[in-house]
Write an enzyme that holds these catalytic residues in place. Sequence first.
Site, PDB file in Angstrom:
ATOM      1  N   ASP A  16      47.100  51.397  44.631  1.00 32.82           N
ATOM      2  CA  ASP A  16      47.585  51.327  43.245  1.00 32.82           C
ATOM      3  C   ASP A  16      49.085  51.567  43.146  1.00 32.82           C
ATOM      4  OD1 ASP A  16      44.854  51.116  42.521  1.00 32.82           O
ATOM      5  OD2 ASP A  16      44.671  53.291  42.490  1.00 32.82           O
ATOM      6  N   GLU A 189      42.605  46.191  34.279  1.00 33.76           N
ATOM      7  CA  GLU A 189      43.034  47.590  34.441  1.00 33.76           C
ATOM      8  C   GLU A 189      44.482  47.606  34.918  1.00 33.76           C
ATOM      9  OE1 GLU A 189      40.345  49.181  37.426  1.00 33.76           O
ATOM     10  OE2 GLU A 189      40.707  47.513  38.763  1.00 33.76           O
TER      11      GLU A 189
HETATM   12  C1  6LW Z   1      42.478  51.997  39.654  1.00 33.48           C
HETATM   13  C2  6LW Z   1      42.544  50.628  39.174  1.00 33.48           C
HETATM   14  C3  6LW Z   1      42.251  49.945  40.399  1.00 33.48           C
HETATM   15  O1  6LW Z   1      42.524  52.979  38.715  1.00 33.48           O
HETATM   16  O2  6LW Z   1      41.323  50.654  41.060  1.00 33.48           O
HETATM   17  O3  6LW Z   1      42.891  48.433  41.924  1.00 33.48           O
HETATM   18  C4  6LW Z   1      41.194  51.873  40.402  1.00 33.48           C
HETATM   19  N1  6LW Z   1      42.874  48.914  40.777  1.00 33.48           N
HETATM   20  O4  6LW Z   1      43.658  50.175  38.592  1.00 33.48           O
HETATM   21  C5  6LW Z   1      40.997  52.921  41.428  1.00 33.48           C
HETATM   22  O5  6LW Z   1      42.079  52.905  42.323  1.00 33.48           O
END
Ligand code: 6LW
Length: 536
Positions: A16, A189
């Site tokens: 991340d 996300e």
């Molecule tokens: C994180 C999200 C993600 O919060 O995986 O790859 C989750 N993206 O943005 C856990 O790392």
Amino acid sequence: MSHVIQNPVLKGFNPDPSIIRVEDDYYIATSTFEWFPGVQIHHSRDLVNWRLVGHALTRTSQINMMGMDNSEGVYAPALTYADDKFWLCFSNVHSCRGGNWMATPSFVVTAERPEGPWSDPVSIGNYGFDPSLFHDDDGKKYMLNMIWDGRLNKNFFGGIVLQEFDPKLGKLVGEPKNIFAGTHLGCTEGPQMLKKDGYYYLITAEGGTERNHAVTVCRAQNIWGPYEVHPDNPILTSRFQEDVELSRAGHGFLVETQQGEWYLSHLCGRRIPNPEGYQFIPKYDNGFSILGRETALQKAHWQDGWPYVTTGKTPLVTVEAPELTPCPWPPMMMNDDFSQTELNSVYQTLREPACNSWLSLTERPGFLRLKGRHYLSSRYEQSLVARRFQSHYATAQTAVTFTPSTPYEMAGLCAYYARNGHYFLKMSADDAGQRVLQVVGNINDVYGEYSQEVAIGDADTVHMRLELDYQWYRFSYSLDGTQWHPIGPQLNSTPLSDEGGPDIFRFTGSFAALFAADVRGLKQPADFAYFNYSEK
Ligand code: 6LW
């Protein structure tokens, strides 16, 4: 190509990534989940060479993770710079095992220098697990976050929320608005915002952090929307490319160099293909990330008001470096003789800071003393000091001095991924009080004893070695530091991986760890003379 970026730039568990530039300096913050201290911050001046400069969350007044399970705690952090200081957003996540609604309290901390000290946290709501801040050029600040929606028959990933943040009041103000529902890729996300030429660019991670992961870009002229999606979205992904070297590519953000070149940071995984004849039935069918998710960089450029990865949507291992003066750093610490009185920053502990009540570098000068507490499967007091495996071929070695007289005291060397994914070469005693060595572990919630007990007479010091050879871990020991004896079978590395466990979420990576337990509660100490790590 004069010099190149060799990916991953941050090897081993470094997921991340959130990248920024402040004048001539580049920083990347990465997630740490249940590991303490929280949020690694790496620094570079040329995008090629990176060094760890510190952590943002170093005190329990900033984060309390006691009792948290595997891969809970600090999810994706977001780093920004404004008003002469660094801002870092994070959430302290209790995931939703056995329930639909996650607890995702989100916070912002600030610091004058990325090395810290970082402030105590200020709340920025509880919407979801990837908060970030955007500092607009009119002086306003905004909080962005994903929205977690636990209702049945709804998309858990409920879109991206935007709300104004008043730094003077230290709180969110005005109404929140869901500004982006995401694309068909789903699992929207990791929102981060960038402003360029009058457009607000919202960059999100989509597709889930597994094999379908991707970097999605959309833009709007008004920060509140409406947002239009990139005409050739996603701009980076390794989905549908099973044999690609960097898989799982996603969760990106863009940075501009002093010369106007652009780069995209993103996470990726280097996977071990499914072993032939291996009985374990994997959740995913294209391999195991034993090193966890790692950070990589790709060259980017803009065309017609949209960013693109210059070499195409598939991440590359070797990338053209920017026109910046090379700035290598001294190599990170590999061999520790514990002559320092502070724990080196390459180490992480579980859920809580290193504290004199269970760890000391001064009680016996030249040794790391661990006072035994709970066994490895506990979510509470772990006397464990670990460093990341950053290569598929590596060796960790230590010497432990320990005088157990019961089976309830143990100390030694581990390969650790999770409470239910680890191997442990332990020194302990049998019922007669004779000292013994044994390889034990826990794979998928099942405790196993993988070797016989090996009696070592009255030896009180044992050298222990753990070799990672791609798909296999092997333990060996020596009583004199010269003659080595293998102990136990070769042990599969792939259950110790993001994909290898029974958990819904596995987000971290494998560590080599020093560990002591005393299940009687008497805190029997074990003294470690050194901890050496090398890669082939
Ligand atoms: C994180 C999200 C993600 O919060 O995986 O790859 C989750 N993206 O943005 C856990 O790392």
